[in-house]
Design an enzyme around this catalytic site. Structure first.
Site, PDB file in Angstrom:
ATOM      1  N   HIS A  76      42.925  18.175  28.719  1.00 24.44           N
ATOM      2  CA  HIS A  76      44.237  17.651  29.129  1.00 24.44           C
ATOM      3  C   HIS A  76      44.032  16.271  29.737  1.00 24.44           C
ATOM      4  O   HIS A  76      44.182  16.096  30.951  1.00 24.44           O
ATOM      5  CB  HIS A  76      44.879  18.569  30.166  1.00 24.44           C
ATOM      6  CG  HIS A  76      45.204  19.937  29.661  1.00 24.44           C
ATOM      7  ND1 HIS A  76      46.457  20.290  29.223  1.00 24.44           N
ATOM      8  CD2 HIS A  76      44.427  21.038  29.510  1.00 24.44           C
ATOM      9  CE1 HIS A  76      46.449  21.560  28.834  1.00 24.44           C
ATOM     10  NE2 HIS A  76      45.231  22.034  28.989  1.00 24.44           N
ATOM     11  N   HIS A 225      48.258  27.965  24.307  1.00 24.66           N
ATOM     12  CA  HIS A 225      47.747  28.467  25.577  1.00 24.66           C
ATOM     13  C   HIS A 225      48.342  29.875  25.710  1.00 24.66           C
ATOM     14  O   HIS A 225      49.565  30.028  25.636  1.00 24.66           O
ATOM     15  CB  HIS A 225      48.273  27.658  26.760  1.00 24.66           C
ATOM     16  CG  HIS A 225      47.559  26.370  26.998  1.00 24.66           C
ATOM     17  ND1 HIS A 225      47.606  25.309  26.137  1.00 24.66           N
ATOM     18  CD2 HIS A 225      46.789  25.970  28.051  1.00 24.66           C
ATOM     19  CE1 HIS A 225      46.891  24.311  26.635  1.00 24.66           C
ATOM     20  NE2 HIS A 225      46.386  24.673  27.797  1.00 24.66           N
ATOM     21  N   GLU A 228      47.358  33.140  30.448  1.00 21.51           N
ATOM     22  CA  GLU A 228      46.471  32.618  31.498  1.00 21.51           C
ATOM     23  C   GLU A 228      46.859  33.287  32.814  1.00 21.51           C
ATOM     24  O   GLU A 228      47.393  32.665  33.726  1.00 21.51           O
ATOM     25  CB  GLU A 228      46.589  31.093  31.573  1.00 21.51           C
ATOM     26  CG  GLU A 228      45.443  30.454  32.341  1.00 21.51           C
ATOM     27  CD  GLU A 228      45.435  28.946  32.257  1.00 21.51           C
ATOM     28  OE1 GLU A 228      46.242  28.370  31.509  1.00 21.51           O
ATOM     29  OE2 GLU A 228      44.599  28.339  32.952  1.00 21.51           O
ATOM     30  N   ASP A 326      38.846  21.845  29.329  1.00 21.88           N
ATOM     31  CA  ASP A 326      40.152  22.027  29.941  1.00 21.88           C
ATOM     32  C   ASP A 326      40.453  20.881  30.907  1.00 21.88           C
ATOM     33  O   ASP A 326      40.229  19.731  30.590  1.00 21.88           O
ATOM     34  CB  ASP A 326      40.263  23.393  30.614  1.00 21.88           C
ATOM     35  CG  ASP A 326      41.700  23.947  30.592  1.00 21.88           C
ATOM     36  OD1 ASP A 326      42.550  23.364  29.901  1.00 21.88           O
ATOM     37  OD2 ASP A 326      41.958  24.963  31.257  1.00 21.88           O
ATOM     38  N   ASN A 327      40.875  21.174  32.122  1.00 21.13           N
ATOM     39  CA  ASN A 327      41.358  20.122  33.030  1.00 21.13           C
ATOM     40  C   ASN A 327      40.217  19.461  33.796  1.00 21.13           C
ATOM     41  O   ASN A 327      39.186  20.073  34.046  1.00 21.13           O
ATOM     42  CB  ASN A 327      42.350  20.724  34.011  1.00 21.13           C
ATOM     43  CG  ASN A 327      43.554  21.300  33.297  1.00 21.13           C
ATOM     44  OD1 ASN A 327      43.444  22.343  32.635  1.00 21.13           O
ATOM     45  ND2 ASN A 327      44.684  20.642  33.398  1.00 21.13           N
TER      46      ASN A 327
HETATM   47 ZN   LIG Z   1      44.590  24.031  28.830  1.00 18.76          ZN
END
Ligand SMILES: [Zn+2]
Length: 432
Positions: A76, A225, A228, A326-327
């Protein structure tokens, strides 16, 4: 150590079976073999196992591990590095969602997004990544800001990082059919990937059908996604597989997270995995981010599970599995630097990618390359581009015990300058 021009030969390189398809060699129990790599004109001319003495001018790597450049299939970079101005107040998923939403609304101009993206790409490149897929928050009006930035960035980075993007919005956003159709068109115009976040809403099946219909209409791959959460009732992964089957979808589908699967009873899990395998879905786990966000009930409890999904059980069924960054330094994950060696090291510890290592290295290279349709990426083979990383480590325990900050990244046969950007560059974006 690596010549800057011309042709050369690396001797005594340690290569892994899972990332050197077609190499016939006596691999050891850890999957390694020693070989020579000849490089000419930016390509791998050949890979040979030592059987004869290497020429005198060969560069002796003395058994150092060489891996293909990494492929990071779930990031991201539109959110990256906002932490200093918008931290997550409590480290929870909801805390992350709310903080990011507020920051996006207030601050995500084209310039802000572009500068943070470029920072992220410079880090990824320096660490040895050659292809990266980012999600782009695409709730109005952000889609009109971020997609043009992505297109510019992809051009700017062409030849260094192959950049892909998938749109990101909650599944409820699909209810506005006209707007979602417009978004799908915009994504198709940018040669992007259609993505949504799925969770258990009453009309999930109907909304998924609309997502698949738009993907089919515009010829788009899909990237979800899903689930989660630790909620055992979250089964949107199964719903995606079912929707793919009944819509006869033929594109690639990548599903990220799938955390709740690890909390569900065995029979439920088996049924879901059957369907995921049958539908040909690929799954990416985000071990660092999931470890950070999941099982954080409040600040006075100790986490009791790891947050990751069932990658071993998936791989055993032939489901394609990957891990990714990911982040990075945003409310969903306070840390990270798009270093796929760090991801692999953490995955080894969190997900037990060891004893045996088997073909787990594919999860950061060959498998995400296949999912992203990147021909020739993520493997080392004669005729392929000479894009690889030379590490100090000569074994898994050496490779995964140190950060390998002094690794050598070779692109098209030449060692690149590995300059990590200075955090201070972003300071002016963090004030106010
Ligand atoms: Zn993600």
């Amino acid at each position: 150590m690596i010549p800057t021009t011309g042709s050369y030969r690396l001797a005594n390189v340690r290569l892994h079976r899972s990332l050197t398809p077609g190499l016939a060699a006596p691999f050891d129990a850890d999957g390694f073999t020693l070989a020579d790599i000849a490089v000419a004109d930016g390509k791998i001319a050949c890979i040979e196992t030592p059987g004869r003495s290497a020429p005198a001018d060969a560069i002796d790597l003395a058994g150092r591990i060489v891996l293909p450049c990494f492929v990071d299939c779930h990031t991201h970079i539109d959110k990256g590095h906002i932490w200093p101005r918008k931290p997550n107040p409590d480290g929870t998923f909801m805390g992350a969602l709310n903080a990011t939403g507020a920051d996006r609304t207030a601050r995500w101009s084209a310039e802000d997004v572009a500068r943070r993206m470029d920072f992220s790409l410079r880090s990824a490149y320096a660490h040895g990544t050659k292809a990266l897929r980012t999600h782009l928050d695409s709730v109005p009006p952000q889609e009109e800001i971020s997609w043009p930035v992505f297109e510019t960035m992809r051009e700017k980075w062409r030849g260094r990082i192959e950049l892909q993007a998938a749109c990101l919005l909650g599944i409820e956003g699909v209810r506005d059919k006209k707007w979602f159709e417009r978004l799908a068109k915009r994504v198709a115009a940018a040669k992007g990937v259609l993505g949504v976040v799925t969770y258990m809403v009453p009309d999930l099946e109907e909304l998924l059908d609309q997502v698949f219909a738009q993907a089919i209409k515009h010829g788009l791959d899909l990237d979800f996604h899903a689930d989660e959460t630790d909620d055992v009732a979250a089964i949107s992964l199964k719903k995606i597989a079912e929707a793919s089957l009944w819509n006869g979808f033929e594109g690639n589908i990548l599903v990220g997270h799938c955390c709740s699967l690890a909390r569900q009873p065995d029979l439920e899990v088996l049924d879901t995995l059957d369907k995921v395998a049958k539908a040909g879905l690929a799954v990416v786990s985000l071990p660092m981010c999931n470890l950070y966000l999941q099982d954080r009930r409040n600040n006075h409890t100790t986490p009791r599970w790891r947050g990751v999904t069932l990658l071993h059980e998936m791989k055993a069924r032939g489901i394609k599995v990957a891990v990714a960054s990911d982040n990075t330094r945003d409310p969903f994950y306070a840390y990270g630097d798009l270093d796929m060696l760090e991801v692999y090291r953490m995955a080894t510890r969190i997900l037990h990618f060891d004893h045996p290592v088997g073909d787990w290295p594919r999860a950061v290279a060959a498998t995400p390359a296949e999912v992203m349709r990147l021909e020739g990426a993520g493997v080392l083979a004669a005729g392929g581009s000479a894009d690889f990383i030379v590490f100090k480590g000569r074994s898994w325990t050496e490779l995964l015990s140190r950060p390998e900050s002094d690794r050598i990244v070779v692109r098209e046969g030449r060692a690149i300058e590995r300059q990590l950007p200075d955090y201070a560059e972003l300071d002016e974006l963090m004030v106010g």
